[in-house]
Design an enzyme around this catalytic site. Structure first.
Site, PDB file in Angstrom:
ATOM      1  CD  GLU A  90     -19.236   3.961  21.108  1.00  0.00           C
ATOM      2  OE1 GLU A  90     -20.678   3.712  21.062  1.00  0.00           O
ATOM      3  OE2 GLU A  90     -18.612   4.411  22.093  1.00  0.00           O
ATOM      4  CD  GLU A 104      -4.187   3.305  19.452  1.00  0.00           C
ATOM      5  OE1 GLU A 104      -3.334   2.977  20.369  1.00  0.00           O
ATOM      6  OE2 GLU A 104      -3.977   3.922  18.293  1.00  0.00           O
TER       7      GLU A 104
END
Length: 181
Positions: free
Chosen positions: A96, A140
């Site tokens: 992240e 994704e």
């Protein structure tokens, strides 16, 4: 001492998903009567408070479909089957934010919504961040924007409800009480 335990007499699976499972339990209450409980089963999650060398906290900004709005949050993610929380924390941090760490401090764990879910969240902190040359790819279907904020800026976003989730609010309170170091 009063016994509040509810005894499960029957479980009916309702939904088996990628992230959660849902079931309805028939339970016997402490007074002998029966009731139904709708329960969300979750594998658990990890959140991490990443603090940079210049005392900025790294957050991710992302859209949350159940709320139909964008929130600013600390990095977090779901435990994979058999994965230790520390491993999840480092993986999610890299995916992240593009950073990694070799120094995690365990802060606490807590149940996110014990009235209907069994999800437990483990919270870690690090102030030893290293930028990863080629970070692991995010899921994704995940889109985030990285933000670095001071503690004061983060507190302001809590008031403005841009930070509006419990794990992140808890992290900010923790940093305010314990300090960034």
């Amino acid at each position: 001492m009063t016994n509040f335990e509810e005894k499960t007499v029957h479980t009916e699976p309702i939904y088996k998903g990628k992230v959660i499972n849902v079931q309805i339990d028939d339970v016997t209450l402490p007074n002998g009567k029966t009731s139904k409980r709708e329960i969300v089963k979750h594998p658990g999650a990890v959140a991490i408070i990443p603090v940079t060398k210049d005392n900025k906290i790294i957050f991710v900004k992302q859209y949350r479909k159940p709320l139909e709005k964008t929130l600013v949050e600390i990095p977090a993610g779901k435990l994979e089957h058999g994965e230790a929380p520390e491993v999840t924390a480092i993986r999610e941090l890299e995916e992240e934010t593009g950073y990694t760490t070799d120094q995690l401090t365990y802060v606490t764990s807590f149940y996110t919504s014990p009235g209907f879910a069994d999800e437990i969240m483990y919270l870690y902190k690090t102030n030893s961040l290293e930028k990863v040359e080629q970070p692991k790819a995010m899921d994704e279907d995940e889109f985030v924007e990285i933000m670095e904020l001071s503690l004061e800026e983060a507190e302001r976003l809590v008031v403005e409800q841009e930070i509006h989730d419990a794990k992140t609010a808890y992290a900010i309170l923790y940093l305010k009480q314990k300090g960034l170091k």
